[in-house]
Design a protein around this motif. Structure first.
Motif, PDB file in Angstrom:
ATOM      1  N   CYS A  55       0.824  -1.209   0.000  1.00  0.00           N
ATOM      2  CA  CYS A  55       0.000   0.000   0.000  1.00  0.00           C
ATOM      3  C   CYS A  55       0.861   1.263   0.000  1.00  0.00           C
ATOM      4  CB  CYS A  55      -0.936   0.003   1.202  1.00  0.00           C
ATOM      5  SG  CYS A  55      -2.058   1.424   1.189  1.00  0.00           S
ATOM      6  N   TYR A  56       0.442   2.236  -0.826  1.00  0.00           N
ATOM      7  CA  TYR A  56       1.169   3.497  -0.931  1.00  0.00           C
ATOM      8  C   TYR A  56       0.801   4.479   0.175  1.00  0.00           C
ATOM      9  CZ  TYR A  56       2.607   2.658  -5.833  1.00  0.00           C
ATOM     10  OH  TYR A  56       3.187   2.201  -6.980  1.00  0.00           O
ATOM     11  N   SER A  57      -0.377   4.290   0.777  1.00  0.00           N
ATOM     12  CA  SER A  57      -0.830   5.381   1.635  1.00  0.00           C
ATOM     13  C   SER A  57      -1.006   5.042   3.109  1.00  0.00           C
ATOM     14  CB  SER A  57      -2.121   5.993   1.073  1.00  0.00           C
ATOM     15  OG  SER A  57      -3.146   5.038   1.070  1.00  0.00           O
TER      16      SER A  57
ATOM     17  N   CYS B  10      -4.919   0.153   2.136  1.00  0.00           N
ATOM     18  CA  CYS B  10      -6.128   0.946   1.866  1.00  0.00           C
ATOM     19  C   CYS B  10      -7.090   0.223   0.932  1.00  0.00           C
ATOM     20  CB  CYS B  10      -5.753   2.327   1.313  1.00  0.00           C
ATOM     21  SG  CYS B  10      -5.206   2.342  -0.414  1.00  0.00           S
ATOM     22  N   GLY B  11      -6.544  -0.546  -0.003  1.00  0.00           N
ATOM     23  CA  GLY B  11      -7.402  -1.277  -0.941  1.00  0.00           C
ATOM     24  C   GLY B  11      -7.824  -0.469  -2.154  1.00  0.00           C
ATOM     25  N   VAL B  12      -7.485   0.835  -2.181  1.00  0.00           N
ATOM     26  CA  VAL B  12      -7.949   1.675  -3.295  1.00  0.00           C
ATOM     27  C   VAL B  12      -6.830   2.373  -4.078  1.00  0.00           C
ATOM     28  CG1 VAL B  12     -10.286   2.051  -2.411  1.00  0.00           C
ATOM     29  CG2 VAL B  12      -8.464   3.612  -1.725  1.00  0.00           C
ATOM     30  N   CYS B  13      -5.601   2.388  -3.565  1.00  0.00           N
ATOM     31  CA  CYS B  13      -4.515   3.018  -4.337  1.00  0.00           C
ATOM     32  C   CYS B  13      -4.109   2.066  -5.480  1.00  0.00           C
ATOM     33  CB  CYS B  13      -3.325   3.362  -3.434  1.00  0.00           C
ATOM     34  SG  CYS B  13      -2.371   1.936  -2.859  1.00  0.00           S
TER      35      CYS B  13
ATOM     36  N   CYS C 140      -2.444  -1.202  -4.251  1.00  0.00           N
ATOM     37  CA  CYS C 140      -3.388  -2.151  -3.636  1.00  0.00           C
ATOM     38  C   CYS C 140      -4.263  -2.812  -4.699  1.00  0.00           C
ATOM     39  CB  CYS C 140      -4.290  -1.449  -2.631  1.00  0.00           C
ATOM     40  SG  CYS C 140      -3.511  -1.128  -1.040  1.00  0.00           S
TER      41      CYS C 140
HETATM   42 ZN   LIG Z   1      -3.257   1.167  -0.779  1.00  0.00          ZN
END
Ligand SMILES: [Zn+2]
Length: 226
Positions: A191-193, A199-202, A205
């Protein structure tokens, strides 16, 4: 008869899934030393922990934990500059995204090649991937071909080679290879954030979740949203 000692390789280990599979591959064939670089990225502490845990699991005892101060000061990326938001993955593959860290892999490779030269290692492994990725220019095969010319010209004996065993693989194939090799995906961080849960959305992910899904496997790390 004693088994001859394996040759040495240096592996760049970010703590993400690709570098983890790369490390598992390298451990199979070489006596491995791992380099991890923190560069002021948002999730640096979590990635550092992942890299150390992967070393532990793969029994890589020779480790170099490096801090690069330049990339954060230079900024220009959502990963290193708090004023640029990490985007949600919507347009993967269209343009070079804001999560690209300018010329980052050259900094990492420079450190790894220097260390390889001192250790007498033959190979430097990096888990760069071109298909199903964000389209970063420093993940292209041409870049590694050119970089190897620099290594050849700029090292004492010119015999160190940067290798990119995953570069042409699709992410799902990387998952399958990792499972075959027993790569510790449970310890990886992509995950980047976020550092508590992925996060599952970047972009990172989303690419990872898609990869596990198309490999028909379960991603073992916790996600805030899937
Ligand atoms: Zn992420």
């Amino acid at each position: 008869m004693a088994t001859p000692r394996k040759s040495r390789a240096v592996v760049l280990l970010s703590g993400g899934m690709d570098s983890c599979v790369c490390a598992a591959l390298a451990v199979r064939d070489y006596e491995v030393a791992a380099v991890h670089v923190s560069y002021g990225q948002r999730t640096e502490e979590r990635e550092r922990q992942s890299a150390l845990a992967i070393c532990q699991r793969l029994r890589i005892h020779h480790r170099l934990m490096i801090r690069n101060e330049a990339l954060r000061q230079i900024g220009g990326s959502a990963l290193t500059d708090e004023s640029i938001d990490v985007p949600e993955a919507e347009a993967i593959g269209q343009d070079i995204p804001v999560t690209y860290v300018p010329f980052r892999n050259a900094h990492f490779l420079a450190v790894a090649v220097s260390w390889a030269e001192v250790l007498g290692a033959e190979k430097v492994y990096i888990g760069a991937v071109e298909p199903d990725s964000s389209g970063y220019p420093d993940c292209r095969p041409a870049y590694y071909k050119a970089f190897n010319e620099v290594v050849k010209a700029g090292t004492k004996n010119g015999r160190i080679e940067v290798v990119t065993p995953l570069i042409a693989m699709h992410k799902a194939e990387i998952v399958r290879l990792g499972l075959e090799l027993g790569a510790p995906f449970d310890l990886t961080w992509s995950c980047y954030s976020r550092e508590d849960q992925a996060c599952g959305v970047c972009d990172s992910c989303v690419l990872r979740l898609r990869a596990f899904e198309s490999a028909g496997a379960q991603d073992p790390i916790p996600y805030a949203a899937r």
